[in-house]
Design an enzyme around this catalytic site. Structure first.
Site, PDB file in Angstrom:
ATOM      1  N   ASP A  41      -4.244  54.195  33.385  1.00 16.57           N
ATOM      2  CA  ASP A  41      -4.946  54.772  32.234  1.00 16.57           C
ATOM      3  C   ASP A  41      -3.947  55.613  31.449  1.00 16.57           C
ATOM      4  O   ASP A  41      -3.170  56.367  32.042  1.00 16.57           O
ATOM      5  CB  ASP A  41      -6.130  55.647  32.718  1.00 16.57           C
ATOM      6  CG  ASP A  41      -7.145  55.926  31.620  1.00 16.57           C
ATOM      7  OD1 ASP A  41      -6.753  56.475  30.567  1.00 16.57           O
ATOM      8  OD2 ASP A  41      -8.330  55.610  31.813  1.00 16.57           O
ATOM      9  N   ASP A  42      -3.963  55.491  30.138  1.00 18.77           N
ATOM     10  CA  ASP A  42      -3.015  56.284  29.340  1.00 18.77           C
ATOM     11  C   ASP A  42      -3.614  57.615  28.886  1.00 18.77           C
ATOM     12  O   ASP A  42      -2.987  58.350  28.122  1.00 18.77           O
ATOM     13  CB  ASP A  42      -2.496  55.475  28.134  1.00 18.77           C
ATOM     14  CG  ASP A  42      -3.581  55.226  27.090  1.00 18.77           C
ATOM     15  OD1 ASP A  42      -4.751  55.592  27.304  1.00 18.77           O
ATOM     16  OD2 ASP A  42      -3.241  54.647  26.037  1.00 18.77           O
ATOM     17  N   SER A  44      -5.735  58.295  26.756  1.00 19.14           N
ATOM     18  CA  SER A  44      -5.897  58.451  25.307  1.00 19.14           C
ATOM     19  C   SER A  44      -7.302  58.916  24.948  1.00 19.14           C
ATOM     20  O   SER A  44      -7.496  59.547  23.914  1.00 19.14           O
ATOM     21  CB  SER A  44      -5.555  57.146  24.582  1.00 19.14           C
ATOM     22  OG  SER A  44      -6.312  56.084  25.099  1.00 19.14           O
ATOM     23  N   SER A  45      -8.296  58.583  25.786  1.00 19.28           N
ATOM     24  CA  SER A  45      -9.644  59.081  25.500  1.00 19.28           C
ATOM     25  C   SER A  45     -10.312  59.578  26.768  1.00 19.28           C
ATOM     26  O   SER A  45     -11.524  59.472  26.928  1.00 19.28           O
ATOM     27  CB  SER A  45     -10.499  57.998  24.832  1.00 19.28           C
ATOM     28  OG  SER A  45     -10.721  56.937  25.722  1.00 19.28           O
ATOM     29  N   LEU A  84     -11.025  47.636  32.377  1.00 19.61           N
ATOM     30  CA  LEU A  84     -11.983  48.449  31.616  1.00 19.61           C
ATOM     31  C   LEU A  84     -11.319  49.196  30.469  1.00 19.61           C
ATOM     32  O   LEU A  84     -12.019  49.723  29.587  1.00 19.61           O
ATOM     33  CB  LEU A  84     -12.652  49.486  32.538  1.00 19.61           C
ATOM     34  CG  LEU A  84     -13.384  48.975  33.781  1.00 19.61           C
ATOM     35  CD1 LEU A  84     -13.939  50.141  34.577  1.00 19.61           C
ATOM     36  CD2 LEU A  84     -14.512  48.052  33.406  1.00 19.61           C
ATOM     37  N   ALA A  86      -9.977  50.280  27.133  1.00 23.49           N
ATOM     38  CA  ALA A  86     -10.270  49.763  25.792  1.00 23.49           C
ATOM     39  C   ALA A  86     -10.162  50.875  24.773  1.00 23.49           C
ATOM     40  O   ALA A  86     -10.324  52.052  25.095  1.00 23.49           O
ATOM     41  CB  ALA A  86     -11.678  49.162  25.738  1.00 23.49           C
ATOM     42  N   SER A 128     -18.802  43.545  26.132  1.00 20.87           N
ATOM     43  CA  SER A 128     -19.822  44.390  25.508  1.00 20.87           C
ATOM     44  C   SER A 128     -20.960  43.518  24.994  1.00 20.87           C
ATOM     45  O   SER A 128     -20.741  42.637  24.153  1.00 20.87           O
ATOM     46  CB  SER A 128     -19.148  45.155  24.367  1.00 20.87           C
ATOM     47  OG  SER A 128     -20.080  45.462  23.374  1.00 20.87           O
ATOM     48  N   TYR A 154     -14.195  46.244  16.609  1.00 22.71           N
ATOM     49  CA  TYR A 154     -14.399  46.347  18.069  1.00 22.71           C
ATOM     50  C   TYR A 154     -15.170  45.138  18.589  1.00 22.71           C
ATOM     51  O   TYR A 154     -14.825  44.573  19.628  1.00 22.71           O
ATOM     52  CB  TYR A 154     -15.148  47.646  18.378  1.00 22.71           C
ATOM     53  CG  TYR A 154     -15.601  47.815  19.810  1.00 22.71           C
ATOM     54  CD1 TYR A 154     -14.713  48.213  20.811  1.00 22.71           C
ATOM     55  CD2 TYR A 154     -16.937  47.605  20.160  1.00 22.71           C
ATOM     56  CE1 TYR A 154     -15.145  48.387  22.122  1.00 22.71           C
ATOM     57  CE2 TYR A 154     -17.377  47.793  21.468  1.00 22.71           C
ATOM     58  CZ  TYR A 154     -16.478  48.179  22.444  1.00 22.71           C
ATOM     59  OH  TYR A 154     -16.906  48.362  23.739  1.00 22.71           O
ATOM     60  N   LYS A 158     -13.583  42.706  21.391  1.00 20.45           N
ATOM     61  CA  LYS A 158     -14.217  42.529  22.701  1.00 20.45           C
ATOM     62  C   LYS A 158     -14.539  41.045  22.905  1.00 20.45           C
ATOM     63  O   LYS A 158     -14.407  40.518  23.998  1.00 20.45           O
ATOM     64  CB  LYS A 158     -15.494  43.375  22.834  1.00 20.45           C
ATOM     65  CG  LYS A 158     -15.279  44.868  22.876  1.00 20.45           C
ATOM     66  CD  LYS A 158     -14.242  45.325  23.888  1.00 20.45           C
ATOM     67  CE  LYS A 158     -14.714  45.292  25.323  1.00 20.45           C
ATOM     68  NZ  LYS A 158     -13.720  45.947  26.237  1.00 20.45           N
TER      69      LYS A 158
HETATM   70  N1  LIG Z   1     -19.860  52.673  27.715  1.00 20.63           N
HETATM   71  C1  LIG Z   1     -20.565  51.674  27.198  1.00 20.63           C
HETATM   72  O1  LIG Z   1     -21.733  51.821  26.841  1.00 20.63           O
HETATM   73  C2  LIG Z   1     -19.937  50.320  27.055  1.00 20.63           C
HETATM   74  C3  LIG Z   1     -20.670  49.269  26.482  1.00 20.63           C
HETATM   75  C4  LIG Z   1     -20.092  48.016  26.355  1.00 20.63           C
HETATM   76  C5  LIG Z   1     -18.803  47.813  26.823  1.00 20.63           C
HETATM   77  N2  LIG Z   1     -18.101  48.843  27.370  1.00 20.63           N
HETATM   78  C6  LIG Z   1     -16.734  48.576  27.811  1.00 20.63           C
HETATM   79  O2  LIG Z   1     -16.563  49.115  29.105  1.00 20.63           O
HETATM   80  C7  LIG Z   1     -15.251  49.625  29.255  1.00 20.63           C
HETATM   81  C8  LIG Z   1     -15.285  51.061  29.718  1.00 20.63           C
HETATM   82  O3  LIG Z   1     -16.073  51.824  28.821  1.00 20.63           O
HETATM   83  P1  LIG Z   1     -16.206  53.402  28.998  1.00 20.63           P
HETATM   84  O4  LIG Z   1     -17.509  53.802  28.444  1.00 20.63           O
HETATM   85  O5  LIG Z   1     -15.860  53.790  30.384  1.00 20.63           O
HETATM   86  O6  LIG Z   1     -15.082  53.868  27.967  1.00 20.63           O
HETATM   87  P2  LIG Z   1     -14.098  55.117  28.052  1.00 20.63           P
HETATM   88  O7  LIG Z   1     -13.557  55.337  26.677  1.00 20.63           O
HETATM   89  O8  LIG Z   1     -14.742  56.262  28.750  1.00 20.63           O
HETATM   90  O9  LIG Z   1     -12.952  54.558  29.002  1.00 20.63           O
HETATM   91  C9  LIG Z   1     -11.900  53.788  28.519  1.00 20.63           C
HETATM   92  C10 LIG Z   1     -10.649  54.269  29.219  1.00 20.63           C
HETATM   93  O10 LIG Z   1      -9.562  53.462  28.777  1.00 20.63           O
HETATM   94  C11 LIG Z   1      -8.437  54.303  28.605  1.00 20.63           C
HETATM   95  N3  LIG Z   1      -7.522  53.651  27.668  1.00 20.63           N
HETATM   96  C12 LIG Z   1      -7.656  53.503  26.333  1.00 20.63           C
HETATM   97  N4  LIG Z   1      -6.607  52.840  25.842  1.00 20.63           N
HETATM   98  C13 LIG Z   1      -5.797  52.559  26.895  1.00 20.63           C
HETATM   99  C14 LIG Z   1      -4.572  51.884  27.029  1.00 20.63           C
HETATM  100  N5  LIG Z   1      -3.908  51.380  25.963  1.00 20.63           N
HETATM  101  N6  LIG Z   1      -4.035  51.754  28.255  1.00 20.63           N
HETATM  102  C15 LIG Z   1      -4.652  52.280  29.344  1.00 20.63           C
HETATM  103  N7  LIG Z   1      -5.802  52.944  29.276  1.00 20.63           N
HETATM  104  C16 LIG Z   1      -6.375  53.072  28.068  1.00 20.63           C
HETATM  105  C17 LIG Z   1      -9.005  55.624  28.070  1.00 20.63           C
HETATM  106  O11 LIG Z   1      -8.129  56.724  28.250  1.00 20.63           O
HETATM  107  C18 LIG Z   1     -10.277  55.732  28.889  1.00 20.63           C
HETATM  108  O12 LIG Z   1     -10.060  56.405  30.102  1.00 20.63           O
HETATM  109  C19 LIG Z   1     -14.564  49.426  27.899  1.00 20.63           C
HETATM  110  O13 LIG Z   1     -13.803  48.231  27.976  1.00 20.63           O
HETATM  111  C20 LIG Z   1     -15.691  49.259  26.923  1.00 20.63           C
HETATM  112  O14 LIG Z   1     -15.334  48.465  25.834  1.00 20.63           O
HETATM  113  C21 LIG Z   1     -18.641  50.090  27.494  1.00 20.63           C
END
Ligand SMILES: NC(=O)c1ccc[n+]([C@@H]2O[C@H](COP(=O)([O-])OP(=O)(O)OC[C@H]3O[C@@H](n4cnc5c(N)ncnc54)[C@H](O)[C@@H]3O)[C@@H](O)[C@H]2O)c1
Length: 202
Positions: A41-42, A44-45, A84, A86, A128, A154, A158
């Site tokens: 994980d980088d 970034s969020s 995961l 994104a 998603s 997005y 996805k």
């Molecule tokens: N949360 C939802 O409701 C939902 C719905 C549909 C799909 N998703 C998908 O599920 C996955 C996880 O969602 P989430 O809610 O935990 O999101 P989140 O933003 O909490 O987690 C995403 C993680 O990815 C990391 N990240 C971002 N860019 C990166 C990179 N270049 N390299 C390494 N790490 C990186 C961020 O730091 C973060 O920890 C995502 O792929 C998202 O698209 C989530």
């Protein structure tokens, strides 16, 4: 249930985005089941403190687009990959479409390439539901329906991840699982400008 729990014992699992809302919960759950979890994980969020402190968890800070980092984590020989990480999510991608494409498009392609080269038996892609079905899909939703009425970058990236997954499955026989989440919520979700759909509605 017992059978599925045993599946993870002593397995090396790679979770990208393991510091995020869903990833941190998955990391903790699999570490508890006895898996050796490598998190990429980088941050970034997400925050480092969101990654469960557990003796079975190895945290690597880096990006899924950075090939040096990918070599580092695939060196651990994961048997299951949960991709995961994104650039999340809709409005963020409208504001920053190039970063969305870089992380969700190129990042997913590189993850699939490294998984194939390393002979990973199973690759789980976090897709998603809202992106694939859009807002005008006929009901009830059918798994093979993909919307052409997409309103954010997005959604496009996805979907691109799913399409690359199909290609790697058909061409390289990589076992790809596509999990389509819809608006998850709960512990581990850090408040932010571009997220928290359910808490905001409440
Ligand atoms: N949360 C939802 O409701 C939902 C719905 C549909 C799909 N998703 C998908 O599920 C996955 C996880 O969602 P989430 O809610 O935990 O999101 P989140 O933003 O909490 O987690 C995403 C993680 O990815 C990391 N990240 C971002 N860019 C990166 C990179 N270049 N390299 C390494 N790490 C990186 C961020 O730091 C973060 O920890 C995502 O792929 C998202 O698209 C989530």
């Amino acid at each position: 249930m017992m059978e599925y729990k045993a599946t993870y014992r002593d397995k090396t699992v790679l979770i990208t985005g393991g510091a995020g809302a869903i990833g941190s919960n998955l990391t903790g759950a699999l570490a508890e089941l006895g898996a050796r979890v490598v998190v990429l994980d980088d941050l970034s969020s997400a925050e480092r403190w969101n990654v469960p402190s557990h003796r079975n968890v190895l945290f690597v800070e880096g990006s899924v687009v950075d090939e040096e980092m990918l070599k580092r984590v695939f060196f651990e020989r994961p048997e299951i990959v949960f991709h995961l990480a994104a650039f999340f999510a809709n409005q963020n991608s409208i504001d920053h479409p190039e970063e969305d494409l870089r992380v969700n498009g190129l990042g997913t392609l590189r993850m699939l390439q490294y998984a194939t080269l390393s002979g990973v038996p199973r690759f789980v892609y976090a897709s998603s539901g809202c992106s694939i079905y859009g807002s005008q899909s006929p009901l009830p939703l059918k798994e093979d329906f993909m919307s052409m009425h997409l309103s954010t970058p997005y959604q496009i990236t996805k979907m691109l991840g799913e399409l690359y997954g199909n290609f790697f499955h058909h061409h390289y026989n990589l076992a790809v699982v596509k999990a389509r989440f819809f608006n998850s919520y709960g512990p581990g979700e850090i408040p932010g400008q571009y997220r928290n759909v359910i808490p905001n509605f409440i």
